[in-house]
Scaffold this motif. Structure first.
Motif, mmCIF file in Angstrom:
data_model
loop_
_atom_site.group_PDB
_atom_site.id
_atom_site.type_symbol
_atom_site.label_atom_id
_atom_site.label_comp_id
_atom_site.label_asym_id
_atom_site.label_seq_id
_atom_site.Cartn_x
_atom_site.Cartn_y
_atom_site.Cartn_z
ATOM 1 N N MET A 67 16.123 90.588 14.790
ATOM 2 C CA MET A 67 17.186 89.784 15.394
ATOM 3 C C MET A 67 18.189 89.308 14.356
ATOM 4 N N SER A 68 19.469 89.364 14.708
ATOM 5 C CA SER A 68 20.510 88.767 13.880
ATOM 6 C C SER A 68 20.523 87.266 14.140
ATOM 7 N N GLY A 69 21.257 86.536 13.308
ATOM 8 C CA GLY A 69 21.387 85.100 13.529
ATOM 9 C C GLY A 69 21.997 84.788 14.881
ATOM 10 N N GLU A 70 22.986 85.582 15.289
ATOM 11 C CA GLU A 70 23.643 85.380 16.576
ATOM 12 C C GLU A 70 22.677 85.629 17.729
ATOM 13 N N GLU A 71 21.876 86.704 17.624
ATOM 14 C CA GLU A 71 20.895 87.002 18.672
ATOM 15 C C GLU A 71 19.827 85.915 18.749
ATOM 16 N N LEU A 72 19.429 85.406 17.588
ATOM 17 C CA LEU A 72 18.423 84.352 17.564
ATOM 18 C C LEU A 72 18.961 83.080 18.214
ATOM 19 N N LEU B 80 11.470 85.015 8.190
ATOM 20 C CA LEU B 80 12.741 84.395 8.527
ATOM 21 C C LEU B 80 13.743 84.569 7.389
ATOM 22 N N THR B 81 14.898 85.151 7.700
ATOM 23 C CA THR B 81 15.946 85.349 6.707
ATOM 24 C C THR B 81 16.801 84.091 6.580
ATOM 25 N N GLU B 82 17.622 84.057 5.548
ATOM 26 C CA GLU B 82 18.531 82.921 5.370
ATOM 27 C C GLU B 82 19.466 82.798 6.567
ATOM 28 N N GLU B 83 19.951 83.942 7.056
ATOM 29 C CA GLU B 83 20.848 83.927 8.225
ATOM 30 C C GLU B 83 20.126 83.334 9.440
ATOM 31 N N GLN B 84 18.894 83.721 9.649
ATOM 32 C CA GLN B 84 18.137 83.214 10.792
ATOM 33 C C GLN B 84 17.812 81.732 10.634
ATOM 34 N N LEU B 85 17.447 81.327 9.426
ATOM 35 C CA LEU B 85 17.147 79.923 9.187
ATOM 36 C C LEU B 85 18.370 79.043 9.421
ATOM 37 N N LEU B 86 19.519 79.538 9.025
ATOM 38 C CA LEU B 86 20.750 78.782 9.267
ATOM 39 C C LEU B 86 21.056 78.694 10.756
ATOM 40 N N ALA B 87 20.767 79.772 11.486
ATOM 41 C CA ALA B 87 20.967 79.756 12.941
ATOM 42 C C ALA B 87 20.020 78.753 13.595
ATOM 43 N N ILE B 88 18.784 78.705 13.133
ATOM 44 C CA ILE B 88 17.810 77.744 13.658
ATOM 45 C C ILE B 88 18.285 76.323 13.415
ATOM 46 N N LYS B 89 18.710 76.053 12.193
ATOM 47 C CA LYS B 89 19.158 74.710 11.842
ATOM 48 C C LYS B 89 20.381 74.303 12.656
ATOM 49 N N ALA B 90 21.312 75.233 12.813
ATOM 50 C CA ALA B 90 22.527 74.925 13.587
ATOM 51 C C ALA B 90 22.202 74.675 15.055
ATOM 52 N N SER B 91 21.237 75.422 15.596
ATOM 53 C CA SER B 91 20.892 75.263 17.005
ATOM 54 C C SER B 91 20.222 73.926 17.276
ATOM 55 N N LYS B 92 19.620 73.351 16.234
ATOM 56 C CA LYS B 92 18.923 72.075 16.406
ATOM 57 C C LYS B 92 19.925 70.936 16.502
#
Length: 368
Positions: free
Chosen positions: A328-333, A356-368
């Motif tokens: 999954m990309s950050g956008e897909e996540l 978890l990649t840096e891109e995915q971790l940033l997506a997780i953090k932003a979604s929170k």
């Protein structure tokens, strides 16, 4: 008289103020409720522990997860309570909730299990998973009906549930071997599964057959098409349910809750792996809604989440959607997290932490 008039005026102003606020929710209370709602949407990840790693490296890992918004970590210690007892306080010190992840009915590498060939599930072909393992070499599934094999698993659950700083025991592989693989995985094994194949249909061991015959006065080994016999199917569903319910009682006696990794939604889990988790005594389920395994788009995460939430409406069980992150990309996540949230999940889990990649971790953090 003057003071009396002042008191009357104060009372009148108070009444007007109360009337003015009827039906209104104070802004502060609204903000607090919104914050609490956001806080309750939990983010989890799974990790497998290595006893050779030092504490400092684990502290760094837990600190990293927390900094990106993760709340809970499910730790696989191969059912070793001593290792779990070492790691749990490290995670807790970094603000992470800890869950004891155990491979339940599938026990690869278990030295005690390997000494008991009779504990393994048996296929309709009369072949034991002890020496004829379906799909992969680590599929060492145990019979849930045999008292000895069931008690071995429950003993491991009990030991983990007694570890301090642990919130739950988390059951994984709490099922039979796959009757049907996810459609996206079939090419990997060069398989076509458009019916229940005998080599993937378990458990036809002597104990299961005997217990079933006592209850229903028929032998599944004699059935021309056992796939259509509902009592035989239900018998096996109930044997897994019984293990879960016993585990539930054990962990609650030790002040913990019971969580479980399950297949996407109950009807699908029933069909694929003899697992009807909406009928279980379990506090939280983390259905593995791995959409890419099923050749589905990201919106399937929402569909499967909603189906599971609806099936649990009559229970107290929470559903937290499991996501498979490597493809999954950050956008897909971000989209998958929102699909889970909008369809009633109480949180999301990411398999697995180290992937978890840096891109995915940033997506997780932003979604929170």
């Amino acid at each position: 008289m003057k003071s009396k008039a002042i008191i009357v005026a104060i009372i009148a102003l108070s009444v007007i103020s109360c009337l003015d606020n009827i039906g209104k929710k104070p802004e502060a209370d609204t903000a607090a409720a919104q914050t609490e709602e956001q806080k309750e949407f939990k983010y989890w990840t799974w990790i497998t522990a290595d006893p050779k790693r030092d504490d400092a490296s684990y502290t760094e890992e837990f600190k990293k997860y927390k900094s990106y918004g993760l709340d809970a970590v499910l730790i696989n210690t191969n059912a070793d309570p001593e290792l779990l007892g070492r790691l749990a306080p490290l995670a807790k010190a970094e603000g992470m909730e800890v869950h004891a992840w155990i491979m339940a009915m599938n026990r690869p590498g278990d030295s005690i299990v390997s000494q008991h060939p009779e504990w393994y599930v048996v296929s309709r072909e009369r072949k034991s998973a002890y020496d004829h393992r379906p799909y992969v070499g680590y599929y060492e599934f145990l019979c849930p009906t045999r008292e000895a094999s069931r008690n071995h698993v429950l003993g491991l659950v009990e030991a983990l549930s007694k570890v301090d700083d642990v919130a739950s025991v988390h059951l994984d592989y709490i099922r039979f071997p796959d009757i049907f693989l996810p459609i996206g995985l079939l090419p990997k094994y060069d398989l076509v599964q458009d019916e229940e194949l005998p080599e993937f249909d378990f458990c036809y061991c002597d104990v299961c057959v005997s217990e079933f015959e006592k209850m229903h006065h028929k032998n599944p080994r004699d059935m021309e098409n056992p796939a259509i016999d509902m009592e035989w199917k239900q018998f096996r569903l109930n044997r897994i349910r019984d293990v879960v319910n016993e585990a539930y009682d054990i962990v609650h006696e030790n002040g913990k809750i019971l969580t479980a990794a399950v297949f996407p939604y109950p009807e699908m889990a029933d069909h694929m792996v003899r697992q009807r988790w909406d009928k279980w005594d379990v506090d939280v389920v983390l259905p593995m809604i791995y959409h890419n395994f099923y050749n589905e788009d990201t919106d399937w995460v929402g569909f499967a989440t909603k189906q599971g939430v609806q099936d649990l409406e009559a229970t107290q069980t929470e559903l937290h959607t499991g996501l498979y992150v490597p493809e999954m990309s950050g956008e897909e996540l971000t989209e998958a997290i929102e699909q889970a949230r909008q369809n009633g999940a109480k949180g999301v889990s990411f398999f697995d932490g180290p992937a978890l990649t840096e891109e995915q971790l940033l997506a997780i953090k932003a979604s929170k």
